[in-house]
Design a protein around this motif. Structure first.
Motif, short mmCIF file in Angstrom:
data_model
loop_
_atom_site.label_atom_id
_atom_site.label_comp_id
_atom_site.label_asym_id
_atom_site.label_seq_id
_atom_site.Cartn_x
_atom_site.Cartn_y
_atom_site.Cartn_z
N ARG A 1 25.16 42.80 44.98
CA ARG A 1 24.37 42.79 43.75
C ARG A 1 24.99 41.90 42.66
NH1 ARG A 1 20.09 44.85 42.09
NH2 ARG A 1 19.88 46.14 43.93
N ASN B 1 23.68 37.30 39.20
CA ASN B 1 23.98 35.98 38.64
C ASN B 1 22.91 34.97 39.03
OD1 ASN B 1 26.24 36.74 37.28
ND2 ASN B 1 27.64 36.21 38.94
N ASP C 1 33.54 38.97 36.50
CA ASP C 1 32.88 37.88 37.21
C ASP C 1 32.75 36.66 36.30
OD1 ASP C 1 30.46 37.76 39.72
OD2 ASP C 1 30.70 36.16 38.24
N VAL D 1 31.26 33.80 36.73
CA VAL D 1 29.92 33.22 36.61
C VAL D 1 29.09 34.03 35.61
CG1 VAL D 1 27.82 32.59 37.85
CG2 VAL D 1 30.04 32.34 38.96
N THR D 2 29.21 35.35 35.71
CA THR D 2 28.51 36.21 34.76
C THR D 2 28.94 35.89 33.33
OG1 THR D 2 28.47 37.94 36.42
CG2 THR D 2 27.99 38.61 34.17
N LEU E 1 27.30 32.72 32.23
CA LEU E 1 25.87 32.90 31.98
C LEU E 1 25.63 33.69 30.69
CD1 LEU E 1 24.82 33.62 35.66
CD2 LEU E 1 24.24 31.58 34.33
N MET F 1 25.99 31.55 27.76
CA MET F 1 24.80 30.70 27.61
C MET F 1 23.67 31.48 26.93
SD MET F 1 23.08 28.49 30.65
CE MET F 1 24.41 27.37 31.01
N ILE F 2 23.51 32.75 27.37
CA ILE F 2 22.45 33.59 26.80
C ILE F 2 22.71 33.87 25.32
CG2 ILE F 2 21.46 35.92 26.85
CD1 ILE F 2 21.80 35.75 29.94
N ASN G 1 32.22 48.13 36.61
CA ASN G 1 33.05 48.01 37.80
C ASN G 1 33.99 46.83 37.72
OD1 ASN G 1 33.77 48.56 40.57
ND2 ASN G 1 31.75 49.55 40.65
N SER H 1 25.43 46.55 37.07
CA SER H 1 24.48 46.27 38.15
C SER H 1 24.21 47.50 38.98
CB SER H 1 25.03 45.15 39.04
OG SER H 1 26.31 45.50 39.50
N LYS I 1 22.01 44.78 34.80
CA LYS I 1 22.25 43.36 35.00
C LYS I 1 21.11 42.75 35.80
CE LYS I 1 27.23 42.77 34.94
NZ LYS I 1 28.40 42.56 35.80
N PRO I 2 20.78 41.49 35.67
CA PRO I 2 21.42 40.54 34.77
C PRO I 2 20.87 40.64 33.34
CG PRO I 2 19.72 39.46 36.03
CD PRO I 2 19.74 40.89 36.49
N LEU I 3 21.71 40.25 32.39
CA LEU I 3 21.21 40.14 31.02
C LEU I 3 20.19 39.03 30.98
CD1 LEU I 3 24.46 40.39 28.84
CD2 LEU I 3 22.88 42.21 29.52
N THR I 4 19.15 39.22 30.17
CA THR I 4 18.17 38.15 30.03
C THR I 4 18.02 37.82 28.55
OG1 THR I 4 16.34 39.69 29.78
CG2 THR I 4 16.87 39.02 32.02
#
Lengths: 497, 156
Positions: free
Chosen positions: A286, A291, B11, B13-14, B17, B20-21, B66, B97, B119-122
């Motif tokens: 997940r 992502n 994470d 990548v998270t 992102l 960016m958000i 987590n 998540s 998750k994911p945040l939007t």
């Protein structure tokens, strides 16, 4: 007893005068007595083998035998009646000694009269009867103990074994009590020694106390065996004067238990491992998936000028959302399996059906499907709202997905009251399935029988899981190009739980 | 716009992102990224109360549950134990998540946690978050929703 029936008296006496004297007294107190006379012991023994008498009067000095010798020879006979010794004054001591050999009484000839004789005979007969009864009862009791498969042992107050039954010997594999006893070093298993001695002292402390314990002991053969034991404190009981230990061999049961426990432990562990594994898998999947979804959300599509790139990204988006759906379904399946806490309420089929058909409205219109529903004979069911909705969605969208291209879809949904609950039937005229091939696999996880793009092989698995979780079931019949009918059973215990 | 927020997530990548958000929604001037709860706790331990300002105490912390070293729940406990009384007013948004309703309930019981986001945040989620009663004074948005805190959580 001789009062009513005839008394048979055998007099073994070589002195004619003494015989007459005794007979004379006898006829006065027992006028109807049948008197048999022998002068030789051998003759008396021969006679006793042929007929029974009620009492024997035995003179101690006979031509062919004497004193104790005579008594022993008579006692060797089976079913010997009570014996009264007749003795002269000089032989008084022999008379006393003979009591120890099992005769009932002794009479000194010079003291005999009718009353004395009568009393002695009646007492002797009665005493003998009681003694025989007691012996029989004792024998019966012994045989019960000896033949029981349970072991019995008597312990003294410090735990020595004083006596044990043959079953006890068999269980412990030992005939002698010498090496056995709670206080014998090495007899008790080291793990149990403390427990047992604690229990034993508790028993000894309190008269009539009964305590029970399972423990293992070492047999002389070198094996430990498991015993189920009952300790009963009868130390104060003068007849027993011991702690009675009742026990049986439960080694096999213990071994089975241990085996079972080990199996359960292993299963529990592997089950926990699997759960952990599913959890980690779903979580680890997940994290990157969210992502990917986030990336798709953040892509500013109008900025992408290259057509190929745009097509690739669109495909990426479709695949990602499909992956997301699958993972959600899988998670849902895991949650169904684990949750024992679904909330059950009385639900109206009509309401759920309306809600679901509304949410699938565009698909229904697109497929030009006709849905007929009739819930009159069983309008409600006691079930989990989320599950029931999900079941409707799955079966409805399945019907839409597998509609025949040659005809518009007709879907009949009906509910019935049946003996053990409620039945819900979904029946369509779709492309159907070959049941010979599909069989019960249709409800398995990731079983797909059509090549439809959006078939993930999880819907029916979920339906079955949801029904099974609440004690229901699902069955299917189908014919190729005719249609498919699903019959769902909602058990009564859930209906009125 | 908020002056400073934290994003705690292992994470990378998270993290990227999320940045960016936050940029695109003009949510915060600055967002500090921490790889786990311990790093953020360490930040607070280094910070002296006398030096506290809007520029070094975050108004809001986005918290993953987590994580290695120190997970989200442990971090929440640490915050209550030693950070909140020194730097009051820090609010927390859990972004996880895991779809476990029990955890959501657990989060609802914590007074510093103002939202639980899956998750994911939007962009939508963050824009809606600007209307949260605890945050709306920082944004020039009209309170057109007039939502209570509870309803707000449900509306996301």
């Amino acid at each position: 007893m001789p009062n009513s029936t005839k008394l048979h008296v055998l007099i073994i006496e070589d002195n004619e005068g003494d015989f007459l004297l005794v007979t004379n007294y006898l006829s006065k107190v027992f006028p109807f007595a049948n008197i048999i006379h022998c002068t030789y012991l051998a003759a008396a023994i021969a006679l006793l083998k042929q007929q029974t008498v009620d009492i024997i009067l035995l003179d101690l000095s006979l031509p062919d035998s004497n004193g104790e010798q005579s008594i022993k020879q008579l006692k060797a006979l089976n079913g010997l009646p009570p014996v009264i010794i007749l003795t002269g004054l000089a032989d008084k001591q022999t008379g006393i000694n003979s009591l120890r050999l099992g005769v009932q009484d002794y009479l000194i000839k010079d003291d005999i009269n009718g009353a004395v004789l009568q009393k002695s005979i009646l007492y002797s007969i009665e005493r003998e009867r009681i003694q025989v009864q007691m012996a029989q009862s004792e024998k019966r009791f012994r045989s019960l103990i000896e033949n029981s498969t349970d072991g019995l042992a008597l312990l003294n107050s410090v735990g020595d074994i004083i006596e044990m039954s043959s079953a006890a010997c068999k269980i412990l594999g030992c005939n002698s009590t010498e090496f056995l006893g709670l206080n014998r070093p090495g007899f008790l298993h080291p793990n149990d020694a403390r427990k047992v001695s604690k229990l034993f002292s508790a028993v000894v402390k309190e008269p009539n106390k009964v305590l029970t314990l399972n423990f293992s002991v070492l047999t002389p053969g070198g094996d430990y065996i498991w015993l189920e034991t009952y300790f009963h404190n009868l130390l104060d009981d003068t007849a027993v004067n011991a702690v009675v230990l009742n026990f049986r061999d439960i080694t096999r049961r213990k071994n089975n238990e241990a085996e079972k426990k080990q199996l359960i432990d292993e299963l529990t562990k592997s089950n926990a491992d699997l759960k952990q594994y599913t959890y980690i898998t779903s979580h680890n999947l997940r994290a990157p998936l969210t992502n990917l979804i986030s990336i798709i959300n953040l892509i500013e599509w109008q900025k992408i000028k290259d057509d190929d790139t745009r097509i690739l990204l669109e495909a990426f988006k479709v695949s990602t959302s499909l992956l997301n759906e699958t993972l959600n379904d899988l998670m849902e399946a895991i949650v169904i399996k684990e949750s024992g806490n679904s909330k059950q309420t009385e639900l109206s089929f009509c309401d759920i059906n309306d809600k679901v058909t509304r949410s699938l409205h565009s698909m229904i219109v697109q497929g030009q499907a006709t849905i007929k529903s009739n819930f009159l004979s069983a309008p409600t069911v006691h079930f989990d709202a989320g599950y029931l909705e999900s079941i409707f969605i799955n079966l409805l969208s399945n019907a839409l997905k597998y509609a025949s291209p040659e005809r518009d879809l007709q879907l009949d949904i009906k509910s019935y009251r049946v003996k053990d609950g409620v039945e819900l039937i979904f029946s369509d005229n779709g492309i159907g399935m070959n049941m010979a091939i599909v069989k019960e696999r249709i409800f398995g996880l990731h079983q797909r029988f059509h090549t439809n793009a959006d078939s993930k092989g999880i819907g029916l698995y979920l339906v079955q899981s949801q029904l099974n979780a609440l004690g229901g079931g699902i069955k299917v019949t189908s014919n190729i190009n005719v249609g498919t009918t699903f019959t769902l059973n909602f058990k009564k215990q859930s209906a009125y739980a | 716009m908020l002056n400073l927020i934290f994003s705690i997530d292992d994470d990378k990548v998270t993290q990227m992102l999320n940045q960016m958000i936050f940029n695109r929604t003009a949510f915060a001037k600055k967002c500090l990224a921490f790889m786990n709860g311990a790093e953020a706790i360490n930040y607070f331990q280094q910070l002296n109360e006398r030096d506290a300002s809007l520029d070094n105490v975050p108004a809001l912390i986005f918290l993953d549950l987590n994580m290695p070293v120190m997970g989200g729940w442990q971090f929440l406990n640490k915050m209550e134990e030693e950070v909140i009384q020194r730097f009051p007013g820090i609010k927390i948004v859990i972004s996880s998540s895991c779809l476990n309703p029990i955890e959501k309930k657990q989060a609802d019981g914590n007074s510093n946690v103002i939202a639980f986001l899956n998750k994911p945040l939007t962009l939508d989620m963050i824009n809606t978050l600007k209307h949260h009663p605890e945050l709306k004074m920082n944004f020039g948005v009209c309170d057109k929703y007039n939502l209570t805190q509870r309803k707000f959580a449900d509306s996301i």
